[in-house]
Design an enzyme around this catalytic site. Structure first.
Site, PDB file in Angstrom:
ATOM      1  N   ASP A 100      52.694  25.628  24.554  1.00  0.00           N
ATOM      2  CA  ASP A 100      53.878  25.693  25.407  1.00  0.00           C
ATOM      3  C   ASP A 100      53.760  26.849  26.380  1.00  0.00           C
ATOM      4  O   ASP A 100      52.952  27.772  26.194  1.00  0.00           O
ATOM      5  CB  ASP A 100      55.144  25.854  24.556  1.00  0.00           C
ATOM      6  N   HIS A 152      51.113  20.523   3.937  1.00  0.00           N
ATOM      7  CA  HIS A 152      50.838  21.707   4.758  1.00  0.00           C
ATOM      8  C   HIS A 152      52.120  22.534   4.807  1.00  0.00           C
ATOM      9  O   HIS A 152      53.166  22.042   5.237  1.00  0.00           O
ATOM     10  CB  HIS A 152      50.414  21.277   6.173  1.00  0.00           C
TER      11      HIS A 152
END
Length: 312
Positions: A127, A286
């Site tokens: 980003d 995860h």
């Protein structure tokens, strides 16, 4: 144990009787990975290292270390990953993005990782670094995560994980275009997708079905975020398109000054989500640790995982 009748083409988790304890008799047949962020100070570095050492006996498949916008944590990410590999002996994956770097610069970083013993990269578009700011590729850089995956494969035979979005990336035009982008990343050479966090098992199972329908065969690993701060979680969710259920606010209400109770609620919620995923066939998880080991360790323990050498 009875099983719900699935609708056509849909994965449905089995239903358990009320008499059977939710976490009873689990054999610990899970694989897990843990995500950390690079420390900003010596004190934070010590805290991170303590977390790595606490989780190490669980024999994770790998741990990953994030990468700040525009490469703002490049050196700290590199040093953290190198130390984990050299001193903890755990396979470590480094995050790498397309932001504010030319292809040559990015490939140079990848070469340094390879020389440091890194064989796994989490490849992300990244980003802009400012909330709401659109992504703008570097004039001489990679313009997408799929492009980055191809470039990394030119550097070395890295194992590559990429991001997946069960509730659709905020920048995507629609869920299908997001899936199309995921397929491009897998087709470019990525090994797996790691999902952004979510709070409903059905969200993940529905995503699995859509991934399969899109012709994507690579495994999708659910990303789990144990929430202790709902306001912080909402901030994270706004950045990645995740939905925070309204009922979550009520569960944490009144616990601001009760950290132990807040931890218990957080562990319970995340563990229940993982158990529902496990019941639906998920065996790989995860964990977004936020550099804390206690919640992730507790959840893995509840799922039957024990330190290597202690498994029955």
């Amino acid at each position: 144990m009875t099983q719900a009748t699935p609708s056509a083409g849909r994965t449905v988790a089995p239903r358990f009787s009320e008499e059977q304890p939710l976490f009873a008799g689990l054999p610990g047949d899970i694989a897990m990975s843990f995500e950390f962020f690079p420390p900003k100070s010596e004190k934070m570095a010590e805290k991170l290292w303590d977390a790595v050492q606490e989780l190490r006996p669980l024999a994770p498949e790998f741990v990953s270390v994030t990468y700040g916008a525009g490469g703002s944590t490049r050196e700290r990410t590199h040093n953290t990953v190198a130390r984990i590999i050299a001193e903890a002996g755990i396979p470590a994956a480094a995050h790498l993005t397309c932001v504010d770097a030319s292809k040559a610069e990015t490939q140079a970083v990848a070469e340094q990782y390879w020389e440091a013993g890194v064989r796994h990269i989490v490849a992300l578009r990244g980003d802009a670094g400012e909330p709401g700011a659109p992504f703008k590729p570097h004039p001489e850089g990679y313009d997408s995560a799929a492009d980055l995956v191809r470039g990394l494969k030119e550097v070395a035979d890295f194992e590559i994980s990429v991001a997946a979005y069960p509730e659709t990336h905020p920048d995507a035009d629609c869920p299908q275009s997001d899936l199309d982008n995921l397929k491009r990343k897998i087709d470019a050479g990525a090994t797996r997708g790691i999902t952004q966090f979510f709070f409903s098992a059905d969200t993940f199972f529905d995503f699995q079905n859509r991934v399969k329908d899109a012709g994507i065969e690579a495994p999708m690993v659910p990303g789990i975020l144990p929430v202790t701060n709902v306001a912080q979680a909402r901030k994270f969710a706004g950045q990645c398109g995740a939905v925070i259920p309204e009922w979550m606010d009520g569960l944490f209400e009144g616990l601001d000054e009760r950290p132990a109770a807040r931890q218990l609620v957080a562990a319970t919620l995340a563990a229940e989500l993982c158990r529902r995923l496990y019941a639906g066939g998920v065996r790989d998880f995860h964990f977004y640790t936020l550099n804390r080991a206690d919640l992730a360790y507790a959840i893995c323990h509840m799922l039957g995982r024990r330190p290597v050498g202690e498994l029955s």
